[in-house]
Design a protein around this motif. Structure first.
Motif, mmCIF file in Angstrom:
data_model
loop_
_atom_site.group_PDB
_atom_site.id
_atom_site.type_symbol
_atom_site.label_atom_id
_atom_site.label_comp_id
_atom_site.label_asym_id
_atom_site.label_seq_id
_atom_site.Cartn_x
_atom_site.Cartn_y
_atom_site.Cartn_z
ATOM 1 N N PHE A 44 -14.052 -4.094 -22.838
ATOM 2 C CA PHE A 44 -14.157 -2.507 -23.024
ATOM 3 C C PHE A 44 -12.943 -1.637 -22.879
ATOM 4 C CE2 PHE A 44 -16.041 1.367 -20.990
ATOM 5 C CZ PHE A 44 -16.427 1.961 -22.118
ATOM 6 N N LEU A 45 -12.324 -1.979 -21.718
ATOM 7 C CA LEU A 45 -10.971 -1.059 -21.606
ATOM 8 C C LEU A 45 -9.908 -1.290 -22.832
ATOM 9 C CD1 LEU A 45 -10.499 -1.809 -17.752
ATOM 10 C CD2 LEU A 45 -11.378 0.438 -18.930
ATOM 11 N N LYS A 46 -9.639 -2.473 -23.113
ATOM 12 C CA LYS A 46 -8.924 -2.601 -24.483
ATOM 13 C C LYS A 46 -9.347 -1.879 -25.584
ATOM 14 C CE LYS A 46 -7.187 -7.319 -23.093
ATOM 15 N NZ LYS A 46 -7.100 -8.400 -23.414
ATOM 16 N N ALA A 47 -10.812 -2.098 -25.750
ATOM 17 C CA ALA A 47 -11.375 -1.388 -27.049
ATOM 18 C C ALA A 47 -11.183 0.200 -26.976
ATOM 19 C CB ALA A 47 -12.965 -1.711 -27.359
ATOM 20 N N ALA B 272 -18.021 -2.888 -28.021
ATOM 21 C CA ALA B 272 -17.623 -3.417 -26.721
ATOM 22 C C ALA B 272 -17.970 -2.753 -25.644
ATOM 23 C CB ALA B 272 -15.781 -3.141 -26.622
ATOM 24 N N GLU B 273 -18.415 -1.514 -26.043
ATOM 25 C CA GLU B 273 -19.067 -0.541 -24.897
ATOM 26 C C GLU B 273 -20.577 -1.150 -24.835
ATOM 27 O OE1 GLU B 273 -20.181 4.059 -23.997
ATOM 28 O OE2 GLU B 273 -20.054 3.336 -26.200
ATOM 29 N N SER B 274 -21.177 -1.518 -25.871
ATOM 30 C CA SER B 274 -22.466 -2.210 -25.563
ATOM 31 C C SER B 274 -22.809 -3.409 -24.850
ATOM 32 C CB SER B 274 -23.129 -2.294 -27.158
ATOM 33 O OG SER B 274 -24.340 -2.787 -26.850
ATOM 34 N N ASP B 275 -21.584 -4.247 -25.301
ATOM 35 C CA ASP B 275 -21.734 -5.505 -24.568
ATOM 36 C C ASP B 275 -21.213 -5.375 -23.014
ATOM 37 O OD1 ASP B 275 -22.024 -6.709 -26.807
ATOM 38 O OD2 ASP B 275 -20.100 -7.207 -27.465
ATOM 39 N N TYR B 276 -20.342 -4.387 -22.718
ATOM 40 C CA TYR B 276 -20.361 -4.042 -21.277
ATOM 41 C C TYR B 276 -21.249 -3.582 -20.478
ATOM 42 C CZ TYR B 276 -18.453 -1.646 -17.372
ATOM 43 O OH TYR B 276 -18.167 -1.027 -16.067
ATOM 44 N N MET B 277 -21.850 -2.630 -21.224
ATOM 45 C CA MET B 277 -23.168 -2.141 -20.404
ATOM 46 C C MET B 277 -24.262 -3.229 -20.151
ATOM 47 S SD MET B 277 -22.264 0.877 -19.727
ATOM 48 C CE MET B 277 -24.060 1.558 -19.197
ATOM 49 N N VAL B 278 -24.440 -3.917 -21.419
ATOM 50 C CA VAL B 278 -25.371 -5.072 -20.975
ATOM 51 C C VAL B 278 -25.010 -6.142 -20.024
ATOM 52 C CG1 VAL B 278 -26.403 -7.308 -22.192
ATOM 53 C CG2 VAL B 278 -26.328 -5.095 -23.450
ATOM 54 N N ASP C 146 -14.836 3.031 -12.194
ATOM 55 C CA ASP C 146 -13.289 3.116 -12.622
ATOM 56 C C ASP C 146 -13.074 3.087 -14.084
ATOM 57 O OD1 ASP C 146 -10.521 2.568 -11.690
ATOM 58 O OD2 ASP C 146 -10.792 0.862 -12.822
ATOM 59 N N ALA C 147 -13.926 2.166 -14.704
ATOM 60 C CA ALA C 147 -13.719 2.052 -16.191
ATOM 61 C C ALA C 147 -14.327 3.198 -16.895
ATOM 62 C CB ALA C 147 -14.739 0.823 -16.697
ATOM 63 N N THR D 252 -14.160 6.227 -15.749
ATOM 64 C CA THR D 252 -13.373 7.427 -15.319
ATOM 65 C C THR D 252 -11.961 7.090 -16.120
ATOM 66 O OG1 THR D 252 -14.078 7.316 -13.031
ATOM 67 C CG2 THR D 252 -11.952 8.235 -13.418
ATOM 68 N N HIS D 253 -11.353 5.856 -16.208
ATOM 69 C CA HIS D 253 -10.155 5.742 -17.142
ATOM 70 C C HIS D 253 -10.454 6.077 -18.503
ATOM 71 C CE1 HIS D 253 -7.318 4.171 -14.150
ATOM 72 N NE2 HIS D 253 -8.363 3.751 -13.519
ATOM 73 N N ILE D 254 -11.743 5.942 -19.057
ATOM 74 C CA ILE D 254 -11.946 6.014 -20.524
ATOM 75 C C ILE D 254 -12.101 7.790 -20.639
ATOM 76 C CG2 ILE D 254 -13.815 6.076 -22.286
ATOM 77 C CD1 ILE D 254 -14.152 3.179 -21.113
ATOM 78 N N LEU D 255 -12.529 8.142 -19.723
ATOM 79 C CA LEU D 255 -12.884 9.743 -20.007
ATOM 80 C C LEU D 255 -11.470 10.341 -19.820
ATOM 81 C CD1 LEU D 255 -16.241 10.206 -17.972
ATOM 82 C CD2 LEU D 255 -15.883 10.214 -20.449
ATOM 83 N N SER D 256 -10.565 9.944 -18.804
ATOM 84 C CA SER D 256 -9.365 10.619 -18.654
ATOM 85 C C SER D 256 -8.260 10.415 -19.492
ATOM 86 C CB SER D 256 -8.822 10.286 -17.204
ATOM 87 O OG SER D 256 -8.669 8.980 -16.964
ATOM 88 N N LYS D 257 -8.521 9.452 -20.412
ATOM 89 C CA LYS D 257 -7.708 9.039 -21.171
ATOM 90 C C LYS D 257 -6.295 8.500 -20.735
ATOM 91 C CE LYS D 257 -10.007 10.840 -24.918
ATOM 92 N NZ LYS D 257 -10.844 9.949 -25.665
ATOM 93 N N LEU D 258 -6.531 7.716 -19.503
ATOM 94 C CA LEU D 258 -5.308 7.379 -18.845
ATOM 95 C C LEU D 258 -4.874 5.647 -18.865
ATOM 96 C CD1 LEU D 258 -5.571 9.555 -15.520
ATOM 97 C CD2 LEU D 258 -4.090 9.786 -17.524
#
Length: 681
Positions: free
Chosen positions: A130-133, A147-153, A61-62, A64-70
């Motif tokens: 991550f979503l806020k970033a 934020a992406e790196s921390d989220y993936m970890v 979900d995270a 998908t939202h990032i890729l779709s810019k929604l």
């Protein structure tokens, strides 16, 4: 054998029950294990599957939202989805916690569950960051990448920790399952072994039961044969029993007949006589008793005594008509009886005629020729005739009559009642110490001044009536209560001596001295007193005064305490002046039978004068008793008797009356002295 088989059957039953119990337990455990597997599948496997799915869903979900810019547009929708996912995660964690608490008490995974919860919280926070970033990507690319790196970890760590905890659950549950399965297998094996052993034991038991059944059949056949033989034996025994019963009856009758006869004279005995008397309410009875038979028996021995009884029985048989049966009651006592009241007068005439011969009996043996006499007691047409004939016999013995016929005037029943009543009264009086001392003065003959008092016993009954000694002293001696009276009088006399400084003269009999408890009581009491020298013992002179050694020892003992000793009733017929001198007494009290008639009987006066001169020669003081008149007093005074006692001087009275009189006399003297002193003034 039967008992052993019963025990074995019980064992078989118990073992079968145990095997069945184990099988039931195994089935229950298997069912419980299936339930545990189902619970594991429902609460653990599904929970971990849900955790993986929810984590992946949130991750996708995270992205998908990032890729779709929604992101800005769908924020509220994502929040709702996130809340739903978080609720599902909480349910999964609750299920894992519940399963852990129920199954893994020894190896709890609560810490790991809390750590995984923490990873979930951390993952959700990193996802939100991550979503806020991502929403601010056009402004700050560097912050987005971090934020992406921390989220993936956080995401990878969550997946790893979830997988690790799932593996721990799987391992622990597998161990639990294996342990339960092992217990079930062992129980199943044990129950199988027990069941097999039980079946083997049961087979042996059935074999034994079959063997016993064969033996039982054989026993029943033998028993039938024995019963047939037993019936034959019983028939023989019945015949023998009848013969034996007849013989026993015959022997019993002979034994009873023997018991009813005296073995010495072969005459019917007292038992037969009582059976005969019981046939009638009234009867006439005569009892014959040989006088002084015991003396002959003691003197010549029992063989001569038996011969006397046998010959007297034969003599009675010759004297008394044969229509009357003679009974040998006991020892030297025989009886005859008549039950027909119409023949009572004839029976009495026959007894009186027979008594002329039966009251004297000539007996001869190696010791010489003897004439034995007999006493006869008769009761004519009486109830309880044996008792009344015995009363008449006793009266004949005491009155020196050869034959006495019972009458109501002969024996007074009220005297027996009086004795019974007085016995009870005497026992209670001793128990309650209603035996009291009365004091009679002994005065100086010349001055009439009281020298001391003689202590005389009186009995005060429950109603307060005072009884003189002759009412109870002879009875006390008969029923052996006399020592108690002596001790009570002596104790109360000593109390008067010590409290009021009196000089007392106390009577003692030879029996008192020979009775060790009484003697010891007297000596011990004297030893405790400081005024024992105020006591004089009056020893009653009688036939009992024969053991002079014991009496002499007693006198020596009491004289150590200052006690004086007098011989009472001196001259009453048993005096042994030589032995009395050896006793070292202090006084002679002359018997009252001489003093009562001394003023009228010259022989009595002469006898008293002889006693006085003998006493004076040996320095013994003399006392005259029963001085009841002035004439008697003057006579004994003229002879020179030292002391007098009797109603002329004073009657016996309680100390309280004497004390009142002394106090009154003392007040009178005091008043007279005061009056004289007043006159002189």
């Amino acid at each position: 054998m039967i008992k052993n088989i019963t025990t074995r059957f019980i064992i078989v039953f118990v073992t079968f029950t145990m095997a069945g119990g184990f099988v039931v337990w195994t089935l229950r455990q298997s069912t419980s294990l299936q339930n545990d597997l189902f619970l594991y599948e429902r609460e653990v496997v599904r929970s971990f599957r849900a955790l993986h799915q929810k984590a992946q869903a949130l991750h996708i979900d995270a992205l998908t939202h990032i890729l779709s810019k929604l992101v800005p547009i769908a924020r509220e929708e994502r929040r709702r989805e996130t809340i739903v996912l978080e609720n599902d995660v909480q349910k999964a964690f609750s299920a894992l916690g519940h399963f852990n608490a129920h199954f893994f008490a020894e190896h709890s995974l609560a810490a790991q569950i809390r750590a995984l919860r923490g990873e979930w919280s951390h993952f959700l926070k990193r996802r939100e960051a991550f979503l806020k970033a991502a929403a601010l990507l056009h402004n700050d690319g560097t912050a987005f990448r971090k934020a992406e790196s921390d989220y993936m970890v956080a995401y990878r760590t969550l997946l790893h920790e979830t997988a690790t905890l799932e593996q721990l659950y799987r391992q622990l549950f597998r161990g639990y399952i294996e342990k339960r399965q092992s217990s079930i297998d062992a129980a199943l094996l044990f129950s199988s072994v027990v069941a097999a052993a039980t079946l083997i034991l049961l087979a042996f038991l059935l074999f034994e039961v079959n063997a016993i059944n064969h033996k039982l059949q054989s026993y029943l056949q033998e028993r039938e044969e024995y019963q047939h033989k037993l019936a034959e034996v019983n028939e023989e025994l019945s015949h023998y029993s009848e013969e034996l019963e007849s013989e026993v009856k015959k022997r019993t009758e002979e034994a009873l007949e023997h018991l009813k006869k005296n073995p010495l004279t072969k005459l019917p005995n007292r038992l037969s006589f009582m059976e005969y008397l019981n046939k009638s309410s009234h009867a006439s009875v005569a009892i014959f008793n040989i006088d002084r038979f015991r003396s002959y028996n003691d003197l010549f021995g029992p063989k001569v005594g038996d011969k006397i009884i046998q010959e007297y029985a034969a003599y009675l048989r010759q004297t008394i008509p044969y229509i009357y049966q003679i009974y040998h009651l006991q020892g030297d006592e025989f009886a005859v009886a008549e039950l027909d009241r119409k023949n009572a007068a004839t029976f009495l005439a026959m007894i009186k005629q027979a008594a002329k011969l039966a009251r004297e009996f000539h007996f001869t043996d190696a010791n010489g020729d003897f004439v034995l006499q007999a006493s006869i007691g008769v009761a004519i047409d009486q109830r309880r005739p044996l008792v009344k004939a015995d009363m008449a016999l006793k009266h004949a013995k005491h009155s020196n009559e050869s034959l006495v016929v019972y009458s109501d005037n002969l024996i007074q029943p009220h005297r027996y009642l009086e004795n019974v009543t007085m016995t009870k009264e005497l026992a209670n009086a001793i128990k309650e110490e209603r035996i009291v001392p009365y004091l009679q003065p002994i005065a100086d003959t010349e001055t009439k001044e009281v020298y001391k008092y003689e202590v005389l016993a009186r009995l005060v009954d429950a109603e307060g009536k005072v009884h003189p000694p002759y009412h109870f002293i002879p009875l006390a001696k008969q029923i052996r209560l006399y020592p108690d009276i002596t001790r009570i009088i002596f104790k109360k006399g000593m109390e008067l001596v010590e409290k009021h400084d009196l000089h007392l003269s106390i009577n003692l009999s030879a029996d008192d001295i020979h009775h060790h408890p009484t003697r010891n009581f007297i000596i011990d009491r004297l030893a405790l007193s400081t005024k024992s020298d105020h006591i004089t013992f009056e020893l009653l002179e009688s036939e009992e005064t024969k053991n002079y050694d014991e009496i002499s020892h007693f006198i020596e003992k009491v004289k150590q305490y200052g006690v004086k000793v007098a011989i009472d009733d001196f001259g009453s017929g048993y005096s042994n002046f030589a032995k009395i001198l050896k006793l070292k007494v202090d006084y002679l009290k002359i018997d009252g039978s001489f003093i009562k008639r001394i003023d009228e009987d010259s022989d009595a006066r002469e006898f008293v004068e002889i006693i006085y001169h003998l006493a004076s020669h040996y320095n013994l003081k003399t006392v005259a008793e029963y001085v009841s008149s002035e004439s008697i007093y003057e006579t004994v005074r003229a002879i020179g008797i030292d002391y007098v006692q009797g109603y002329y001087i004073a009657e016996p009275r309680p100390f309280e009356e004497i004390q009142k009189e002394r106090r009154a006399a003392s007040r009178a003297v005091t008043e007279e002295v005061e009056a004289l002193n007043w006159d002189e003034m």
